[in-house]
Enzyme design. Structure first.
Site, mmCIF file in Angstrom:
data_model
loop_
_atom_site.group_PDB
_atom_site.id
_atom_site.type_symbol
_atom_site.label_atom_id
_atom_site.label_comp_id
_atom_site.label_asym_id
_atom_site.label_seq_id
_atom_site.Cartn_x
_atom_site.Cartn_y
_atom_site.Cartn_z
ATOM 1 N NE ARG A 27 -4.177 -1.625 0.070
ATOM 2 C CZ ARG A 27 -5.307 -1.672 0.749
ATOM 3 N NH1 ARG A 27 -5.606 -0.724 1.591
ATOM 4 N NH2 ARG A 27 -6.157 -2.653 0.556
ATOM 5 N NE ARG A 31 -7.802 5.268 1.767
ATOM 6 C CZ ARG A 31 -8.659 4.459 2.368
ATOM 7 N NH1 ARG A 31 -9.907 4.818 2.509
ATOM 8 N NH2 ARG A 31 -8.262 3.308 2.845
ATOM 9 N NE ARG A 40 -9.925 8.758 -3.424
ATOM 10 C CZ ARG A 40 -10.181 8.639 -2.128
ATOM 11 N NH1 ARG A 40 -10.226 7.441 -1.593
ATOM 12 N NH2 ARG A 40 -10.373 9.680 -1.376
ATOM 13 C CG ASP A 77 -8.840 -3.577 -4.481
ATOM 14 O OD1 ASP A 77 -8.289 -2.918 -3.591
ATOM 15 O OD2 ASP A 77 -9.614 -4.530 -4.225
ATOM 16 C CE1 TYR A 153 -12.818 -7.738 1.677
ATOM 17 C CE2 TYR A 153 -11.078 -9.221 0.974
ATOM 18 C CZ TYR A 153 -11.508 -8.164 1.748
ATOM 19 O OH TYR A 153 -10.631 -7.519 2.597
HETATM 20 O O1 CP3 Z 1 0.195 0.410 -3.236
HETATM 21 C C1 CP3 Z 1 -0.269 -0.748 -3.313
HETATM 22 O O2 CP3 Z 1 -0.015 -1.647 -2.461
HETATM 23 C C2 CP3 Z 1 -1.057 -1.139 -4.544
HETATM 24 C C3 CP3 Z 1 -2.440 -1.044 -4.470
HETATM 25 C C4 CP3 Z 1 -3.327 -2.003 -3.692
HETATM 26 C C5 CP3 Z 1 -4.630 -1.610 -3.316
HETATM 27 N N1 CP3 Z 1 -5.268 -2.704 -2.813
HETATM 28 C C6 CP3 Z 1 -5.174 -0.270 -3.473
HETATM 29 C C7 CP3 Z 1 -6.327 0.139 -2.646
HETATM 30 C C8 CP3 Z 1 -3.166 -3.339 -3.336
HETATM 31 C C9 CP3 Z 1 -1.948 -4.234 -3.475
HETATM 32 C C10 CP3 Z 1 -4.413 -3.769 -2.785
HETATM 33 C C11 CP3 Z 1 -4.665 -5.154 -2.338
HETATM 34 C C12 CP3 Z 1 -5.868 -5.439 -1.549
HETATM 35 N N2 CP3 Z 1 -7.135 -4.946 -1.700
HETATM 36 C C13 CP3 Z 1 -5.910 -6.397 -0.517
HETATM 37 C C14 CP3 Z 1 -4.744 -7.270 -0.101
HETATM 38 C C15 CP3 Z 1 -3.796 -6.535 0.759
HETATM 39 C C16 CP3 Z 1 -4.294 -6.295 2.157
HETATM 40 O O3 CP3 Z 1 -4.399 -5.101 2.494
HETATM 41 O O4 CP3 Z 1 -4.531 -7.257 2.875
HETATM 42 C C17 CP3 Z 1 -7.218 -6.420 -0.003
HETATM 43 C C18 CP3 Z 1 -7.726 -7.300 1.124
HETATM 44 C C19 CP3 Z 1 -7.990 -5.513 -0.776
HETATM 45 C C20 CP3 Z 1 -9.448 -5.233 -0.669
HETATM 46 C C21 CP3 Z 1 -9.677 -3.826 -0.355
HETATM 47 N N3 CP3 Z 1 -9.539 -2.781 -1.242
HETATM 48 C C22 CP3 Z 1 -10.046 -3.262 0.911
HETATM 49 C C23 CP3 Z 1 -10.278 -4.068 2.172
HETATM 50 C C24 CP3 Z 1 -10.123 -1.881 0.723
HETATM 51 C C25 CP3 Z 1 -10.531 -0.837 1.729
HETATM 52 C C26 CP3 Z 1 -9.338 -0.553 2.535
HETATM 53 C C27 CP3 Z 1 -9.406 0.817 3.154
HETATM 54 O O5 CP3 Z 1 -8.347 1.154 3.720
HETATM 55 O O6 CP3 Z 1 -10.411 1.498 3.046
HETATM 56 C C28 CP3 Z 1 -9.777 -1.594 -0.611
HETATM 57 C C29 CP3 Z 1 -9.672 -0.263 -1.242
HETATM 58 C C30 CP3 Z 1 -8.327 0.171 -1.647
HETATM 59 N N4 CP3 Z 1 -7.452 -0.592 -2.369
HETATM 60 C C31 CP3 Z 1 -7.749 1.449 -1.451
HETATM 61 C C32 CP3 Z 1 -6.506 1.441 -2.076
HETATM 62 C C33 CP3 Z 1 -5.522 2.568 -2.200
HETATM 63 C C34 CP3 Z 1 -8.413 2.615 -0.729
HETATM 64 C C35 CP3 Z 1 -9.480 3.146 -1.647
HETATM 65 C C36 CP3 Z 1 -9.510 4.639 -1.740
HETATM 66 O O7 CP3 Z 1 -8.615 5.239 -2.359
HETATM 67 O O8 CP3 Z 1 -10.473 5.192 -1.227
#
Ligand code: CP3
Length: 347
Positions: A27, A31, A40, A77, A153
């Site tokens: 990540r 954000r 975004r 994602d 999910y």
């Molecule tokens: O920089 C990076 O690592 C690359 C981008 C990345 C995202 N999601 C962007 C994202 C990666 C590698 C993921 C993987 C992901 N997504 C996982 C596996 C990694 C982990 O964290 O365990 C999982 C379980 C998800 C599912 C997911 N997507 C969730 C649970 C959420 C909400 C998380 C939150 O903090 O709100 C997302 C959304 C998400 N994916 C965001 C980002 C930057 C936030 C969305 C936003 O910009 O509003």
């Protein structure tokens, strides 16, 4: 690229010695960076950003402009796969991902890898654009969710603490559940192969929810499906490097390492460093700074970073967090962390 130009991150994954400790952060694009929030909102929303190759490539590169990272991870994602399989996906502010829950394999599109890859083509375009604008010494990582985590999910319809309902579903409908897992194994394999074809240098498989499984379930739903994905990908790209992240898997890490044939294991912060040192006898390891130490910064973060490097940096090792950067993290803490790692000298 000539052999002497081999990326430090790739060298570590191959088990070779590196000059410095390679580092990237789960990540790292997201954000906590004001420039990410700006792009975004320009895109319209999170999913619009995922499917816009130019902007997805831009946010992938943002953290590398600020920090001396060794790798970029392509912005997307894990949930784009269920979406490409026909499941409705949306994001509610402050609540994370939502999906229309599935109950059987028939709720998904008929299996057609061309359609799946077609739907996900903006992701592959983002990979191509990003690889062509990254310097040769920086690696590009592709990723996918593991079958168990995606099934969590898909069946639950969103996040949960323990996924009891998904484990119950698997216990009550083992055949149907296995079909879903097998479909996911094939989709994820195709998706990773296409990302590699488009230019990523390595891939990571995120099994974010493997920690809720019993040992038997872990073997059947995390280890075996991951092993099959590794086989499928390596059948097409024998030299590609694969990182596995069975988050929270505790005592199951060792079988996962032994059976899946991954090249590197990413360790969460619950794994003691002397245990990670044991894993390192057979495989490159990645990890495992607590993301809360990064959030809080300061001397406690520096001390633990030194401890991790002291223990692991003399053998194949990639510095990372135990889980993703928390959104309230001050970017200056990330700067301090990367500087600490790069200035670390083996004593
Ligand atoms: O920089 C990076 O690592 C690359 C981008 C990345 C995202 N999601 C962007 C994202 C990666 C590698 C993921 C993987 C992901 N997504 C996982 C596996 C990694 C982990 O964290 O365990 C999982 C379980 C998800 C599912 C997911 N997507 C969730 C649970 C959420 C909400 C998380 C939150 O903090 O709100 C997302 C959304 C998400 N994916 C965001 C980002 C930057 C936030 C969305 C936003 O910009 O509003």
């Amino acid at each position: 690229m000539s052999l002497s130009m081999e990326q430090e991150f790739i060298k570590a994954l191959k088990g070779k010695e590196t000059v410095n400790t390679p580092v990237w952060l789960m990540r790292q694009a997201g954000r906590y960076l004001p420039e990410y929030r700006e792009v975004r909102s320009q895109a319209g929303g999170f999913l619009d950003l995922c499917y816009n190759p130019k902007l997805a490539s831009e946010v992938t590169l943002q953290p590398l402009r600020r920090f001396d990272l060794d790798a970029a991870i392509i912005f997307s994602d894990i949930l784009v796969i269920p979406q490409a399989m026909g499941q409705k996906l949306w994001f509610e502010t402050g609540e994370g991902p939502k999906l229309d829950p599935i109950e059987k394999i028939k709720d998904l599109n008929d299996e057609n890898s061309d359609e799946l890859l077609d739907f996900l083509s903006p992701v592959f375009e983002a990979v191509e654009q990003t690889r062509s604008s990254l310097p040769d010494d920086k690696s590009l990582i592709g990723f996918a969710g593991a079958p168990w985590t995606l099934a969590c999910y898909m069946i639950n319809g969103g996040g949960s603490r323990d996924y009891q309902n998904v484990r119950t579903f698997a216990m009550q409908n083992p055949d149907e559940f296995q079909k879903i897992i097998d479909y996911l194994v094939r989709s994820i394999s195709c998706y990773l192969i296409q990302k590699i074809k488009s230019g990523v240098n390595a891939v990571q498989i995120f099994d974010s929810w493997s920690g809720v499984l019993s040992a038997n379930e872990f073997y059947n739903y995390s280890t075996l499906p991951t092993k099959k994905i590794v086989e499928n990908v390596k059948a097409q790209y024998p030299d590609v490097l694969i990182i596995g992240f069975p988050r929270g898997a505790g005592f199951n890490y060792q079988t996962y390492i032994d059976e899946t044939a991954i090249d590197c294991v990413s360790c969460d912060q619950s794994i003691p460093l002397d245990q990670i040192k044991e894993f390192q006898k057979s495989i490159c390891v990645q990890g495992n700074l607590d993301n809360l130490l990064l959030l809080n910064g300061g001397q406690a973060m520096i001390d633990q970073t030194h401890k991790i490097c002291d223990t692991l940096a003399d053998k194949p090792f990639v510095f990372n967090l135990g889980h993703g950067v928390i959104k309230e993290t001050d970017p200056d803490n990330v700067g301090l962390l990367i500087k600490t790692i790069k200035e670390f000298k083996r004593g």
